[in-house]
Each structure stands twice: as C-alpha cells, then as structure tokens.
Design a protein around this motif. Structure first.
Motif, PDB file in Angstrom:
ATOM      1  N   LEU A 156       0.908  -1.181  -0.015  1.00 24.19           N
ATOM      2  CA  LEU A 156      -0.087   0.018   0.116  1.00 24.19           C
ATOM      3  C   LEU A 156       0.795   1.230  -0.210  1.00 24.19           C
ATOM      4  O   LEU A 156       0.586   2.157  -0.817  1.00 24.19           O
ATOM      5  CB  LEU A 156      -0.950  -0.030   1.215  1.00 24.19           C
ATOM      6  CG  LEU A 156      -1.739   1.189   1.363  1.00 24.19           C
ATOM      7  CD1 LEU A 156      -2.642   1.522  -0.024  1.00 24.19           C
ATOM      8  CD2 LEU A 156      -2.629   1.236   2.661  1.00 24.19           C
ATOM      9  N   ALA A 157       1.813   1.278   0.817  1.00 22.08           N
ATOM     10  CA  ALA A 157       2.871   2.351   0.983  1.00 22.08           C
ATOM     11  C   ALA A 157       3.552   2.607  -0.370  1.00 22.08           C
ATOM     12  O   ALA A 157       3.577   3.748  -0.944  1.00 22.08           O
ATOM     13  CB  ALA A 157       3.886   2.105   1.917  1.00 22.08           C
ATOM     14  N   ASP A 158       3.887   1.445  -1.183  1.00 22.64           N
ATOM     15  CA  ASP A 158       4.647   1.750  -2.524  1.00 22.64           C
ATOM     16  C   ASP A 158       3.661   2.092  -3.479  1.00 22.64           C
ATOM     17  O   ASP A 158       3.968   3.069  -4.187  1.00 22.64           O
ATOM     18  CB  ASP A 158       4.997   0.318  -2.997  1.00 22.64           C
ATOM     19  CG  ASP A 158       6.205  -0.276  -2.283  1.00 22.64           C
ATOM     20  OD1 ASP A 158       6.739  -1.340  -2.318  1.00 22.64           O
ATOM     21  OD2 ASP A 158       7.051   0.802  -1.635  1.00 22.64           O
ATOM     22  N   ILE A 159       2.466   1.698  -3.356  1.00 27.33           N
ATOM     23  CA  ILE A 159       1.300   2.308  -4.294  1.00 27.33           C
ATOM     24  C   ILE A 159       1.002   3.761  -4.190  1.00 27.33           C
ATOM     25  O   ILE A 159       1.139   4.434  -5.104  1.00 27.33           O
ATOM     26  CB  ILE A 159       0.106   1.517  -4.270  1.00 27.33           C
ATOM     27  CG1 ILE A 159       0.135   0.147  -4.645  1.00 27.33           C
ATOM     28  CG2 ILE A 159      -1.131   2.068  -4.839  1.00 27.33           C
ATOM     29  CD1 ILE A 159      -0.490  -0.639  -5.897  1.00 27.33           C
ATOM     30  N   LEU A 160       0.975   3.931  -2.949  1.00 27.51           N
ATOM     31  CA  LEU A 160       0.596   5.613  -2.678  1.00 27.51           C
ATOM     32  C   LEU A 160       1.734   6.269  -3.096  1.00 27.51           C
ATOM     33  O   LEU A 160       1.611   7.660  -3.817  1.00 27.51           O
ATOM     34  CB  LEU A 160       0.269   5.651  -1.195  1.00 27.51           C
ATOM     35  CG  LEU A 160      -0.941   5.003  -0.665  1.00 27.51           C
ATOM     36  CD1 LEU A 160      -1.162   5.388   0.879  1.00 27.51           C
ATOM     37  CD2 LEU A 160      -2.231   5.488  -1.300  1.00 27.51           C
ATOM     38  N   ALA A 161       3.145   5.859  -2.810  1.00 26.66           N
ATOM     39  CA  ALA A 161       4.405   6.510  -3.221  1.00 26.66           C
ATOM     40  C   ALA A 161       4.395   6.722  -4.675  1.00 26.66           C
ATOM     41  O   ALA A 161       4.653   7.866  -5.098  1.00 26.66           O
ATOM     42  CB  ALA A 161       5.374   6.049  -2.478  1.00 26.66           C
ATOM     43  N   ARG A 162       4.077   5.673  -5.383  1.00 28.61           N
ATOM     44  CA  ARG A 162       4.245   5.649  -6.842  1.00 28.61           C
ATOM     45  C   ARG A 162       2.897   6.637  -7.450  1.00 28.61           C
ATOM     46  O   ARG A 162       3.277   7.207  -8.492  1.00 28.61           O
ATOM     47  CB  ARG A 162       3.943   4.250  -7.433  1.00 28.61           C
ATOM     48  CG  ARG A 162       5.082   3.580  -7.449  1.00 28.61           C
ATOM     49  CD  ARG A 162       5.442   2.801  -8.756  1.00 28.61           C
ATOM     50  NE  ARG A 162       4.851   1.362  -8.519  1.00 28.61           N
ATOM     51  CZ  ARG A 162       4.071   0.760  -9.548  1.00 28.61           C
ATOM     52  NH1 ARG A 162       4.132   1.319 -10.896  1.00 28.61           N
ATOM     53  NH2 ARG A 162       3.597  -0.478  -9.351  1.00 28.61           N
ATOM     54  N   ASP A 163       1.814   6.652  -6.724  1.00 25.08           N
ATOM     55  CA  ASP A 163       0.637   7.373  -7.455  1.00 25.08           C
ATOM     56  C   ASP A 163       1.104   8.867  -7.122  1.00 25.08           C
ATOM     57  O   ASP A 163       1.174   9.778  -8.074  1.00 25.08           O
ATOM     58  CB  ASP A 163      -0.411   7.356  -6.307  1.00 25.08           C
ATOM     59  CG  ASP A 163      -1.173   6.157  -6.847  1.00 25.08           C
ATOM     60  OD1 ASP A 163      -2.185   5.681  -5.965  1.00 25.08           O
ATOM     61  OD2 ASP A 163      -0.911   5.203  -7.544  1.00 25.08           O
ATOM     62  N   GLU A 164       2.013   9.342  -6.046  1.00 22.56           N
ATOM     63  CA  GLU A 164       2.352  10.673  -5.761  1.00 22.56           C
ATOM     64  C   GLU A 164       3.402  11.177  -6.949  1.00 22.56           C
ATOM     65  O   GLU A 164       3.204  12.210  -7.395  1.00 22.56           O
ATOM     66  CB  GLU A 164       2.901  10.707  -4.542  1.00 22.56           C
ATOM     67  CG  GLU A 164       3.494  12.080  -4.184  1.00 22.56           C
ATOM     68  CD  GLU A 164       2.375  13.247  -4.214  1.00 22.56           C
ATOM     69  OE1 GLU A 164       1.062  12.969  -3.852  1.00 22.56           O
ATOM     70  OE2 GLU A 164       2.859  14.262  -4.639  1.00 22.56           O
ATOM     71  N   ARG A 165       4.518  10.150  -7.193  1.00 18.44           N
ATOM     72  CA  ARG A 165       5.437  10.392  -7.992  1.00 18.44           C
ATOM     73  C   ARG A 165       4.807  10.526  -9.348  1.00 18.44           C
ATOM     74  O   ARG A 165       5.242  11.453 -10.457  1.00 18.44           O
ATOM     75  CB  ARG A 165       6.527   9.541  -7.956  1.00 18.44           C
ATOM     76  CG  ARG A 165       7.712   9.423  -6.880  1.00 18.44           C
ATOM     77  CD  ARG A 165       8.642   8.644  -7.200  1.00 18.44           C
ATOM     78  NE  ARG A 165       8.288   7.045  -7.182  1.00 18.44           N
ATOM     79  CZ  ARG A 165       8.512   6.527  -5.995  1.00 18.44           C
ATOM     80  NH1 ARG A 165       8.923   7.038  -5.043  1.00 18.44           N
ATOM     81  NH2 ARG A 165       7.994   5.224  -5.933  1.00 18.44           N
ATOM     82  N   ASP A 166       4.088   9.696  -9.955  1.00 18.29           N
ATOM     83  CA  ASP A 166       3.580   9.627 -11.175  1.00 18.29           C
ATOM     84  C   ASP A 166       2.712  10.890 -11.491  1.00 18.29           C
ATOM     85  O   ASP A 166       2.626  11.418 -12.509  1.00 18.29           O
ATOM     86  CB  ASP A 166       2.557   8.551 -11.429  1.00 18.29           C
ATOM     87  CG  ASP A 166       3.495   7.175 -11.485  1.00 18.29           C
ATOM     88  OD1 ASP A 166       4.915   7.221 -11.474  1.00 18.29           O
ATOM     89  OD2 ASP A 166       3.018   5.948 -11.669  1.00 18.29           O
ATOM     90  N   SER A 167       1.762  11.102 -10.573  1.00 12.28           N
ATOM     91  CA  SER A 167       0.905  12.404 -10.835  1.00 12.28           C
ATOM     92  C   SER A 167       1.538  13.596 -10.598  1.00 12.28           C
ATOM     93  O   SER A 167       1.120  14.940 -11.045  1.00 12.28           O
ATOM     94  CB  SER A 167      -0.684  12.237  -9.837  1.00 12.28           C
ATOM     95  OG  SER A 167      -0.205  11.967  -8.570  1.00 12.28           O
ATOM     96  N   GLY A 168       2.572  13.483  -9.622  1.00 11.06           N
ATOM     97  CA  GLY A 168       3.193  15.027  -9.181  1.00 11.06           C
ATOM     98  C   GLY A 168       4.301  15.450  -9.982  1.00 11.06           C
ATOM     99  O   GLY A 168       4.759  16.523 -10.037  1.00 11.06           O
ATOM    100  N   ARG A 169       4.786  14.513 -11.024  1.00 11.15           N
ATOM    101  CA  ARG A 169       5.807  14.886 -11.597  1.00 11.15           C
ATOM    102  C   ARG A 169       5.590  16.310 -12.922  1.00 11.15           C
ATOM    103  O   ARG A 169       4.560  15.969 -13.154  1.00 11.15           O
ATOM    104  CB  ARG A 169       6.631  13.683 -12.394  1.00 11.15           C
ATOM    105  CG  ARG A 169       5.714  13.372 -13.587  1.00 11.15           C
ATOM    106  CD  ARG A 169       6.402  11.919 -13.981  1.00 11.15           C
ATOM    107  NE  ARG A 169       5.325  11.192 -14.971  1.00 11.15           N
ATOM    108  CZ  ARG A 169       5.332   9.959 -15.254  1.00 11.15           C
ATOM    109  NH1 ARG A 169       5.738   8.953 -14.433  1.00 11.15           N
ATOM    110  NH2 ARG A 169       4.280   9.402 -15.864  1.00 11.15           N
TER     111      ARG A 169
END
Ligand SMILES: Nc1ncnc2c1ncn2[C@@H]1O[C@H](COP(=O)(O)OP(=O)(O)OP(=O)(O)O)[C@@H](O)[C@H]1O
Ligand SMILES: Nc1ccn([C@@H]2O[C@H](COP(=O)(O)O)[C@@H](O)[C@H]2O)c(=O)n1
Length: 208
Positions: A156-169
């Motif tokens: 879950l932590a990895d998914i949330l971190a990836r979501d943040e990186r993918d949408s925030g870049r």
C-alpha cells in the motif's frame, strides 16, 4: 484504431488492455515494461535511478530484459517510477511508443500518458482506476505469489508513493485526458470491467 488505456498502479489497466487487444485483434504494448526495464538496467549497473545521466544510460537496455521476471517486482516498479520522472528518459522512449501506436491497423497501449502525450489523437481513451486499498490488495495478492515476505502495508505504501510520483512529476504526469472515459474497477470483476471497457470503446468508435 488506437486505444489508449491509462491509470495508476494496479488499477487493472494492463488486464483490460490485453482483453481489448484480443477482442479487436490488435497488438498490445505495456509501456510500463519499458520504464521498468530502464529502472532495472540502472540498478543492475549500480547506478542511481534519480540521476538523469544514469537513467538515460539505462534506456539502452538489452531488449531481452523485457522478458525478465525481475521487471514484475515492486522494486522494479519503484525504480521505474523514479527514472520515468526524467524528461530525457521519456524523450528517449517516446518514438518507440509512438511507432507502436501508429502501426497499420492500430494498437492498444497502456501506461500513464498514452492518451495525453503518446497518442492524444486516439479515438478511444480509457482512464482506469480503483481505490488505493483495492489496488494494493490486488498487487499484494500478485506479489505474494512471487516474492517472500511482502506485506500488504508495504505494498500500500509503495502504491501511494508511486501514485504521488506519477501524478506529481512535471514531465508527462499521470492524469485523465479531457476526452478519456473514466472506468473505476473497484467493485467490478475482471469480466465486468472488460465488458464495460468494450462498451466504452464501442460508444466512441461506432461511427468510424
Ligand atoms: N477488476 C479486477 N478485479 C480483481 N482483480 C483484478 C481486476 N483487474 C485486474 N486485477 C488483478 O490485479 C492485478 C493488477 O492488474 P493489472 O496488472 O492489470 O494492473 P495495472 O494497472 O496494469 O498495474 P501496473 O500499472 O502496476 O502494471 C493483477 O493480478 C490482475 O489479475
Ligand atoms: N507510460 C508510462 C508507463 C509507466 N510509467 C512509469 O513506470 C512505472 C511502472 O509502470 P507500470 O505500468 O508497470 O506500473 C509507473 O509507476 C510510472 O512511473 C510512466 O511514467 N509512463
């Protein structure tokens, strides 16, 4: 016909994209594998995925790497989401994705920026999503069968971190294209999600 299927990690877009490709008799490209190959290539060379020069060198990966099971690990997904933030990496991978999309007869591509950058002209665009908990549960079941010791909380932590990186870049962020159809699979079985996806594509392409 080009079909673009975008969405966050473990939303089910790859499953849907493969099913659409089979239904319409089109080739399919999982663009995430390209970025995973770059990430694994960098880490195997003891490079830093966060370093643009290391990441760009990783783009010259051996095509055979695309068949390596190591690309399916969460570590590869994390490395991919780091290298994919470099504009130089996105530029280096752009042409092969566009060429795939533009081949005679069309294609189905899934990723984060297909409907917004790779093939904005695609007549059918889906933005596939699901709740973060559902996505983490799906990914956990998948990884638990492959990797020992993986925990739901870490997934879950990895998914949330990836979501943040993918949408925030800044470079090609994950976002729903203005003309994409939203498909939330949180409460749908695979079959129901695929049928819904086909209906959405048919509605967009019936008059073509
Ligand atoms: N509607 C669904 N219901 C239950 N499980 C699903 C559903 N859709 C996909 N799955 C399962 O969830 C997992 C992730 O699906 P899939 O690989 O299609 O997601 P994805 O969005 O392509 O992920 P990623 O972008 O991280 O590669 C797979 O094990 C798949 O079988
Ligand atoms: N078109 C794309 C596809 C993927 N990425 C990045 O790669 C990571 C892994 O992708 P998966 O589809 O295999 O999960 C993903 O988290 C993105 O960071 C991308 O940027 N553009």
């Amino acid at each position: 016909m080009i079909i673009a299927v975008d969405g966050p990690a473990a939303s089910g877009k790859g499953t849907i994209a493969k099913a659409l490709a089979k239904h319409y008799g089109l080739p399919h490209l999982d663009t995430g594998l390209l970025y995973r190959a770059v990430g694994v290539s960098v880490t195997r060379a003891d490079g830093d995925p966060g370093d643009a020069a290391d990441a760009l060198r990783g783009c010259a990966f051996d095509p055979a790497l695309l068949d390596d099971p190591a690309l399916k690990t969460e570590a590869a997904g994390k490395a991919a989401s780091i290298v994919s933030a470099h504009p130089q990496v996105r530029e280096a991978l752009l042409e092969r994705q566009r060429d795939f999309a533009m081949q005679d007869g069309g294609a189905v591509l899934d990723g984060r920026d297909i409907g917004t950058v790779i093939a904005p002209q695609a007549p059918a665009k889906l933005f596939v999503t699901a709740s973060s908990e559902v996505r983490a549960q799906r990914r956990f079941r998948e990884l638990d069968a492959m990797e020992q010791g993986v925990s739901f909380d870490s997934v879950l932590a990895d998914i949330l971190a990836r979501d943040e990186r993918d949408s925030g870049r800044s470079a090609a962020p994950l976002r729903q294209a203005d003309d994409a159809d939203l498909l939330d699979t949180s409460d749908l079985s695979i079959d129901a999600a695929v049928q819904r996806a086909i209906s959405l594509v048919e509605a967009r392409t019936a008059d073509r």
